[in-house]
Scaffold this motif. Structure first.
Motif, mmCIF file in Angstrom:
data_model
loop_
_atom_site.group_PDB
_atom_site.id
_atom_site.type_symbol
_atom_site.label_atom_id
_atom_site.label_comp_id
_atom_site.label_asym_id
_atom_site.label_seq_id
_atom_site.Cartn_x
_atom_site.Cartn_y
_atom_site.Cartn_z
ATOM 1 N N SER A 1 0.831 -1.212 0.000
ATOM 2 C CA SER A 1 0.000 0.000 0.000
ATOM 3 C C SER A 1 0.866 1.264 0.000
ATOM 4 C CB SER A 1 -0.950 0.009 1.207
ATOM 5 O OG SER A 1 -0.205 -0.051 2.391
ATOM 6 N N ASP A 2 2.051 1.213 0.622
ATOM 7 C CA ASP A 2 2.922 2.394 0.617
ATOM 8 C C ASP A 2 3.417 2.683 -0.805
ATOM 9 O OD1 ASP A 2 2.595 2.694 3.254
ATOM 10 O OD2 ASP A 2 4.493 1.738 3.834
ATOM 11 N N GLY A 3 3.821 1.607 -1.452
ATOM 12 C CA GLY A 3 4.291 1.771 -2.831
ATOM 13 C C GLY A 3 3.185 2.334 -3.708
ATOM 14 N N LEU A 4 1.967 1.770 -3.592
ATOM 15 C CA LEU A 4 0.845 2.261 -4.412
ATOM 16 C C LEU A 4 0.515 3.699 -4.052
ATOM 17 C CD1 LEU A 4 -1.422 -0.924 -4.407
ATOM 18 C CD2 LEU A 4 -0.020 -0.017 -6.275
ATOM 19 N N HIS A 5 0.598 4.018 -2.765
ATOM 20 C CA HIS A 5 0.368 5.389 -2.324
ATOM 21 C C HIS A 5 1.336 6.321 -3.037
ATOM 22 C CE1 HIS A 5 0.903 8.790 0.503
ATOM 23 N NE2 HIS A 5 -0.411 8.649 0.660
ATOM 24 N N GLN A 6 2.624 5.873 -3.114
ATOM 25 C CA GLN A 6 3.633 6.707 -3.774
ATOM 26 C C GLN A 6 3.303 6.879 -5.259
ATOM 27 O OE1 GLN A 6 7.656 5.303 -3.263
ATOM 28 N NE2 GLN A 6 8.489 6.952 -4.529
ATOM 29 N N VAL A 7 2.840 5.813 -5.890
ATOM 30 C CA VAL A 7 2.469 5.884 -7.322
ATOM 31 C C VAL A 7 1.422 6.969 -7.543
ATOM 32 C CG1 VAL A 7 1.288 4.664 -9.191
ATOM 33 C CG2 VAL A 7 3.034 3.480 -7.845
ATOM 34 N N PHE A 8 0.341 6.932 -6.740
ATOM 35 C CA PHE A 8 -0.758 7.884 -6.991
ATOM 36 C C PHE A 8 -0.372 9.308 -6.601
ATOM 37 C CE2 PHE A 8 -3.141 3.808 -6.593
ATOM 38 C CZ PHE A 8 -3.438 3.731 -7.950
ATOM 39 N N ASN B 1 2.624 10.515 -6.962
ATOM 40 C CA ASN B 1 3.389 10.960 -8.144
ATOM 41 C C ASN B 1 2.462 11.440 -9.259
ATOM 42 O OD1 ASN B 1 6.012 10.643 -7.309
ATOM 43 N ND2 ASN B 1 6.145 8.492 -7.948
ATOM 44 N N LEU B 2 1.434 10.624 -9.534
ATOM 45 C CA LEU B 2 0.515 10.981 -10.641
ATOM 46 C C LEU B 2 -0.222 12.280 -10.333
ATOM 47 C CD1 LEU B 2 -0.992 7.499 -11.612
ATOM 48 C CD2 LEU B 2 0.888 8.738 -12.683
ATOM 49 N N PHE B 3 -0.716 12.438 -9.073
ATOM 50 C CA PHE B 3 -1.462 13.661 -8.736
ATOM 51 C C PHE B 3 -0.561 14.882 -8.793
ATOM 52 C CE2 PHE B 3 -4.306 10.824 -5.867
ATOM 53 C CZ PHE B 3 -4.908 10.294 -7.001
ATOM 54 N N VAL B 4 0.678 14.730 -8.247
ATOM 55 C CA VAL B 4 1.603 15.874 -8.244
ATOM 56 C C VAL B 4 1.925 16.301 -9.674
ATOM 57 C CG1 VAL B 4 3.970 16.561 -7.681
ATOM 58 C CG2 VAL B 4 2.576 15.412 -5.967
ATOM 59 N N ASN B 5 2.211 15.316 -10.546
ATOM 60 C CA ASN B 5 2.483 15.653 -11.958
ATOM 61 C C ASN B 5 1.309 16.383 -12.585
ATOM 62 O OD1 ASN B 5 5.066 14.704 -12.130
ATOM 63 N ND2 ASN B 5 4.500 12.681 -12.918
ATOM 64 N N LEU C 1 7.886 8.954 -12.385
ATOM 65 C CA LEU C 1 7.152 7.974 -13.191
ATOM 66 C C LEU C 1 7.945 6.676 -13.328
ATOM 67 C CD1 LEU C 1 5.456 10.099 -16.013
ATOM 68 C CD2 LEU C 1 4.427 9.034 -14.009
ATOM 69 N N ALA C 2 9.299 6.790 -13.342
ATOM 70 C CA ALA C 2 10.119 5.577 -13.425
ATOM 71 C C ALA C 2 9.895 4.718 -12.175
ATOM 72 C CB ALA C 2 11.585 5.953 -13.577
ATOM 73 N N VAL C 3 9.899 5.349 -11.006
ATOM 74 C CA VAL C 3 9.651 4.616 -9.761
ATOM 75 C C VAL C 3 8.233 4.044 -9.763
ATOM 76 C CG1 VAL C 3 9.388 4.881 -7.267
ATOM 77 C CG2 VAL C 3 11.355 5.886 -8.424
ATOM 78 N N SER C 4 7.262 4.875 -10.207
ATOM 79 C CA SER C 4 5.869 4.397 -10.251
ATOM 80 C C SER C 4 5.776 3.179 -11.166
ATOM 81 C CB SER C 4 4.947 5.498 -10.784
ATOM 82 O OG SER C 4 5.007 6.620 -9.931
ATOM 83 N N TYR C 5 6.469 3.265 -12.328
ATOM 84 C CA TYR C 5 6.455 2.153 -13.274
ATOM 85 C C TYR C 5 6.994 0.889 -12.591
ATOM 86 C CZ TYR C 5 7.245 -0.533 -17.518
ATOM 87 O OH TYR C 5 7.223 -1.505 -18.477
ATOM 88 N N GLY C 6 8.115 1.037 -11.842
ATOM 89 C CA GLY C 6 8.719 -0.109 -11.150
ATOM 90 C C GLY C 6 7.765 -0.698 -10.132
ATOM 91 N N ILE C 7 7.088 0.169 -9.375
ATOM 92 C CA ILE C 7 6.168 -0.332 -8.330
ATOM 93 C C ILE C 7 4.987 -1.075 -8.971
ATOM 94 C CG2 ILE C 7 4.570 0.394 -6.511
ATOM 95 C CD1 ILE C 7 6.545 2.742 -5.981
ATOM 96 N N VAL C 8 4.407 -0.462 -9.996
ATOM 97 C CA VAL C 8 3.251 -1.104 -10.650
ATOM 98 C C VAL C 8 3.684 -2.425 -11.263
ATOM 99 C CG1 VAL C 8 1.583 -0.873 -12.535
ATOM 100 C CG2 VAL C 8 2.011 1.050 -11.030
#
Ligand code: ADP
Length: 508
Positions: free
Chosen positions: A395-402, A404-408, A472-479
């Protein structure tokens, strides 16, 4: 199948030159009428005149003979009557002479009587001769009068015969003309009603069919050959119409099938192209991940060594200036360590912690972090998040993904806009869609946004506001570690959309 439209070719020259049927029939009737008139005037007329003249002559001859015989009988009777009268007169005179008292007279009485008788006989004979001559003259006169009268009658009869023949000729002419007019009118009317009009209707119908118009015909009741022809034509048109409808249905069906197959092929091609692009990008990012992971591992050790040495030096250093320099080195080493850690997260394709996490809660937490900034920038946030979206992961990783997306997204809308977040179940997956109305991503940048260190924010006017190109690279890795997919699409100038697809938890 190719549909051909028949065209009405002009009739051949020899057919165009031929006179219409009605005109030809009218000419035939006129020729017949002329022949009839010729027969009546040149053959029947003279024969009738000759017969009339012969008949008149016969009548005159017979009348003349009868009148002559009558005149002869009359003159004979007159003659006999006069002879009888004369004879009776002679007998009376003889009787009177016998009774005459001639003896009383002097002389020879017998001689006197004889002389008187002789004189009387002579007178009687003379009178008889006169009567005969008179009767003969009378008969001659009567016969001459009869002859004159007969000649006059003959002349009158000839004149009457000529007159009659002229009248008859005029009558014949009038009769022929009337017959001609009546025949032509009857023939013309009949021809028009029973031949020309049906033929013209049929021709118009044929021309309509030739131009492709197959609307149903209502033929008249089949009373004659043309009616039967019109019925056959209507039946043929109906068959043509049915065949055309079949052909059109077939063509429509074919067109629909072709369109369906084309659409199917286009979809398959688009999917193939998309999956090919995804595959290529995944391969590239995987290679990048391997490289980045290796580099990060090496750098992690090196930086760890540098940091350890710097920390040792700082602990023993009494000079304030040098301690400050060592503190800068330590902060730089920490930053480098953080970057290396991010790189490792990008490169790693596995998760340390796994648990069922409610995606709606993760999204709400991430949004709560970004909402103050959204309010400051005047960005409206719309959310459409279904309940019961559970994924098995970090959930922490997914939290970071979203985050990232919202901030962008917020960074793409510095002057306000709209941020839409939708999450729903799609088959075995949970799909989260993050769409903004910002400046979007240039087509040339789109294939590179998930690469480490790709950023368009380095040129930000205020130093320190630039991006690291690692979000986005980190988000890509987490997903990817969740065996999911993340995809970006954009209409430059109108916004960007990021879609995160994650496998739903097995019992969700
Ligand atoms: P960073 O944000 O530090 O630049 P990211 O990896 O998060 O790095 O993003 C990489 C690049 O992708 C960004 O620099 C930007 O050009 C582009 N990008 C990402 N999200 C968006 C977005 N919502 N709208 C427009 N561009 C975006």
């Amino acid at each position: 199948m190719v549909a051909t439209t028949p065209t009405s070719a002009p009739p051949p020259a020899h057919q165009r030159a031929a006179l219409p049927l009605a005109v030809r029939l009218a000419l035939g009737v006129c020729a017949l009428a002329l022949a009839l008139a010729g027969v009546l005037l040149l053959w029947l007329g003279p024969r009738t005149a000759t017969a009339f003249e012969r008949l008149g002559d016969d009548f005159l001859r017979q009348g003349s003979t009868a009148m002559r015989e009558l005149a002869h009988d009359q003159s004979l009777q007159t003659h006999d009557l006069l002879v009888d009268v004369l004879r009776a007169s002679a007998v009376d005179r003889e009787r009177a002479l016998a009774k005459l008292p001639v003896e009383a007279l002097a002389g020879d009485a017998a001689a006197l009587r004889a002389a008187i008788a002789a004189d009387d006989a002579r007178r009687s004979a003379h009178e008889r001769q006169n009567v005969v001559a008179l009767a003969t003259a009378r008969r001659t006169n009567v016969e001459a009068a009869i002859d004159a009268r007969l000649r006059a009658l003959d002349a009158a009869q000839a004149a009457r015969t000529r007159e009659f023949i002229a009248d008859q000729r005029l009558g014949h002419l009038l009769l022929v003309a009337a017959m001609l007019v009546a025949t032509l009118a009857a023939l013309g009317g009949g021809l028009h009603r029973y031949v020309v009009a049906p033929a013209q209707r049929l021709r118009r119908a044929a021309q309509r069919v030739a131009t492709g118009d197959l609307t149903p015909l209502a033929p008249p009741p089949p009373r004659d050959e043309l009616g039967l022809l019109a019925h056959d034509f209507a039946a043929m048109t109906a068959q043509l119409r049915a065949a055309k409808a079949d052909q059109e249905r077939f063509a429509d069906d074919l067109a629909r099938q072709v369109a369906e197959k084309t659409a199917h092929l286009e979809r398959a091609l688009a999917e193939l192209q998309a999956s090919h692009a995804q595959l290529a990008q995944a391969e590239r990012l995987a290679a990048l991940g391997t490289l980045a992971g290796g580099v990060a591992h090496e750098f992690h050790n090196v930086i760890g060594g540098i940091r350890g040495c710097a920390a040792d030096l700082a602990a023993d250093e009494s000079d304030a200036g040098r301690r400050e320099t060592l503190a800068v080195i330590l902060r730089a080493a920490d930053r480098a360590t953080a970057i290396v850690r991010e790189l490792q997260r990008f490169a790693r394709r596995s998760l340390d912690r796994r648990a069922d996490c409610d995606l709606a809660g993760v999204l709400a937490d991430a949004l709560a972090l970004c909402e103050p900034a959204a309010r400051r920038q005047g960005v409206t946030v719309a959310r459409e998040i279904a309940g019961g979206l559970v994924v098995h992961g970090d959930s922490d990783g997914l939290h970071q993904v979203f985050v990232n997306l919202f901030v962008n997204a917020l960074q793409a809308m510095p002057d306000g806009g709209a941020l839409r977040i939708a999450a729903a179940r799609d088959g075995d997956d949970v799909v989260v869609r993050v769409a903004d109305s910002g400046h979007g991503i240039a087509a040339a940048h789109l294939p590179h946004v998930f690469e480490p260190f790709f950023t368009t924010k380095r040129d930000a006017r205020e130093p320190g506001q630039g991006g690291s190109g690692l979000g986005l690279a980190v988000s890509y890795g987490i997903v990817a570690a969740h065996r999911g997919r993340i995809e970006a699409s954009s209409t430059p100038g109108a916004g960007a959309t990021f879609v995160v697809r994650l496998p739903a938890a097995a019992d969700a």
